[in-house]
Write an enzyme that holds these catalytic residues in place. Structure first.
Site, PDB file in Angstrom:
ATOM      1  N   ARG A  67     -19.132 -18.925   6.930  1.00 13.63           N
ATOM      2  CA  ARG A  67     -19.909 -17.987   8.029  1.00 13.63           C
ATOM      3  C   ARG A  67     -20.543 -16.971   7.278  1.00 13.63           C
ATOM      4  O   ARG A  67     -19.834 -15.876   6.664  1.00 13.63           O
ATOM      5  CB  ARG A  67     -18.986 -17.742   9.145  1.00 13.63           C
ATOM      6  CG  ARG A  67     -18.576 -16.407   9.177  1.00 13.63           C
ATOM      7  CD  ARG A  67     -17.999 -16.149  10.730  1.00 13.63           C
ATOM      8  NE  ARG A  67     -16.633 -15.704  10.417  1.00 13.63           N
ATOM      9  CZ  ARG A  67     -16.182 -14.751  10.023  1.00 13.63           C
ATOM     10  NH1 ARG A  67     -17.148 -13.962   9.682  1.00 13.63           N
ATOM     11  NH2 ARG A  67     -14.895 -14.298  10.155  1.00 13.63           N
ATOM     12  N   HIS A 114     -17.618 -12.329  12.354  1.00 11.57           N
ATOM     13  CA  HIS A 114     -17.014 -13.132  13.139  1.00 11.57           C
ATOM     14  C   HIS A 114     -17.850 -13.321  14.457  1.00 11.57           C
ATOM     15  O   HIS A 114     -18.211 -14.207  14.836  1.00 11.57           O
ATOM     16  CB  HIS A 114     -15.554 -12.970  13.639  1.00 11.57           C
ATOM     17  CG  HIS A 114     -14.812 -13.816  14.669  1.00 11.57           C
ATOM     18  ND1 HIS A 114     -14.526 -14.868  14.608  1.00 11.57           N
ATOM     19  CD2 HIS A 114     -14.706 -13.330  15.968  1.00 11.57           C
ATOM     20  CE1 HIS A 114     -14.104 -15.511  15.619  1.00 11.57           C
ATOM     21  NE2 HIS A 114     -13.991 -14.406  16.520  1.00 11.57           N
ATOM     22  N   TYR A 161     -12.603  -7.108   5.256  1.00 13.20           N
ATOM     23  CA  TYR A 161     -11.922  -8.012   4.816  1.00 13.20           C
ATOM     24  C   TYR A 161     -12.408  -9.166   3.609  1.00 13.20           C
ATOM     25  O   TYR A 161     -11.781  -9.861   3.321  1.00 13.20           O
ATOM     26  CB  TYR A 161     -11.210  -8.776   5.913  1.00 13.20           C
ATOM     27  CG  TYR A 161     -12.130  -9.556   6.840  1.00 13.20           C
ATOM     28  CD1 TYR A 161     -12.686 -10.725   6.450  1.00 13.20           C
ATOM     29  CD2 TYR A 161     -12.607  -8.839   8.141  1.00 13.20           C
ATOM     30  CE1 TYR A 161     -13.423 -11.305   7.378  1.00 13.20           C
ATOM     31  CE2 TYR A 161     -13.438  -9.460   9.098  1.00 13.20           C
ATOM     32  CZ  TYR A 161     -13.922 -10.689   8.677  1.00 13.20           C
ATOM     33  OH  TYR A 161     -14.852 -11.413   9.538  1.00 13.20           O
TER      34      TYR A 161
END
Ligand SMILES: Cc1ncc(C[n+]2csc(CCOP(=O)(O)OP(=O)(O)O)c2C)c(N)n1
Length: 374
Positions: A265, A269, A278
């Site tokens: 992706r 998110h 992250y």
């Protein structure tokens, strides 16, 4: 039914050691042999068109969150080969079981884009008619859609309809109990269901390494007796080839099939997430070089199936879809907020009744009492 290789040898449940790919990262033909037949170029061109339109839709939806027209949007930029490949592998009568991330798949299915986004705008539990489109409502609780898909596929088998169900599921959701129950049920009852795991490497901030110790998520099918395969999820040719075989397997009575698509992706998110906390930019950059649309475009141009004129027409069609979406989302919807409580349970629970009463009193405080239906 035992699956067989093209030379007649029985095919084991095990996936291939490496993800199946037909294209190199640059979109030139990858070295074979390929265990699945290559899809027809007409289908690839249709996939390209849908992927370009899907990406433009995705970018527009992301922009609408910044303009306050959409509450939240989980982008699937970079996952277009999976989103589109799944829909094109199915017949119109087959069923799709999407998650919150599958808006591009639903647009590809032909659901009007504004109806696709009603849930994410907070207007309705589901903005489209699931029965008309054979698409279940987009699912937010992780993996519950996999049991729904297995159950519906089993029902279709009992009816002898020849219909197949396809459930999308994320890498993180493969740790949920429902996913395992769905695989077991589907295998034991030969339900014609395809589980498409889009392994985009993160469950919000949890990387794949913290999610599983399995050599690949495709191996999760084996223990249940489910034929499984892994595919390069950014290679539309390979995704269509493998999903085509998976759907044919399910439709012909072979039972369930699990496909793990290795993808990424590109965006956070959702618009509410900060992916820089992250994951490193260098990693995202590496995946940018495997862009599914650029790869397919290079391949189709190499085949002589796509030229400048057609590419420009497809880009113009994508702009039109975005313009229509903007216009639709800029119009205020005509809502009856208390309807949200009408379609949860046949008999409302005390908690729901309480929530409904609370919302009603809040609405009454804002509006004139007589305007709020009881
Ligand atoms: C049962 C359940 N637990 C936790 C959550 C919160 N949650 C929402 S999205 C998400 C991560 C899902 O990751 P993955 O399955 O890999 O799908 P992706 O978002 O990458 O498509 C989590 C933990 C949830 N929606 N449902």
């Amino acid at each position: 039914m035992t699956e067989r290789h093209r030379d007649g040898r029985p095919r084991p449940l095990l996936p291939s050691e490496r993800p199946i790919r037909f294209l190199t990262d640059g979109g030139t033909p990858a070295r074979g042999p390929h265990p699945y037949p290559e899809p027809d170029p007409d289908l690839l061109l249709r996939a390209y068109r849908r992927m370009v339109v899907g990406r433009r839709f995705d970018a527009q939806a992301t922009a609408l969150t910044k303009q306050g027209r959409l509450a939240v949007y989980p982008s699937s930029r970079g996952q277009e080969a999976c989103q589109v490949g799944a829909v094109l592998a199915l017949d119109d009568g087959d069923w799709l079981f999407p998650t919150y991330r599958e808006s591009v798949a639903l647009v590809t299915r032909g659901i009007p884009p504004v109806e696709v986004l009603s849930l994410l705008r907070g207007d309705a539990h589901c903005g489209y008619d699931p029965h008309r489109h054979h698409v279940a409502p987009q699912c937010t609780p992780l993996a519950t859609q996999t049991v729904h898909a297995a159950g519906l596929a089993y029902a279709e088998r009992r009816k002898g309809s020849g219909r197949v169900a396809l459930a999308f599921v994320g890498d993180g959701a493969t740790s949920e109990g429902d996913f395992h129950e769905a695989l077991n049920f589907a295998a034991v009852f030969h339900a014609p269901v395809v589980f498409l795991v889009q392994n985009n490497r993160y469950a919000i901030s949890v990387p794949l390494e913290r999610q599983t110790a399995a050599p690949a998520l495709a191996y999760k099918g084996i223990g249940y007796g489910v034929r499984s395969e892994q595919v390069d999820g950014n290679d539309a040719v390979a995704v269509l080839a493998v999903l085509g075989a998976a759907v044919a397997h399910a439709r012909s009575g072979g039972g369930p099939f699990l496909v793990e698509a290795h993808t990424y992706r590109m965006e956070p998110h959702t618009n509410a997430d900060d992916a820089t906390r992250y994951r490193a930019d260098a990693e995202t950059e590496r995946w940018r070089r495997r862009d599914p649309i650029a790869r397919l475009e290079a391949y189709l141009r190499g085949l002589g199936r796509l030229g400048d004129e057609e590419a420009a027409a497809i880009a113009a069609e994508a702009e039109e879809v975005a313009a229509r979406l903007r216009a639709g989302m800029n119009a205020d919807p005509d809502l009856a907020p208390l309807d949200l409580f009408a379609h949860v349970y046949r008999e409302p629970t005390p908690q729901l009744a309480e929530q409904r009463a609370l919302l009603r009193s809040e609405l009454q405080a804002e509006l004139h009492a007589e305007e709020v239906p009881v």
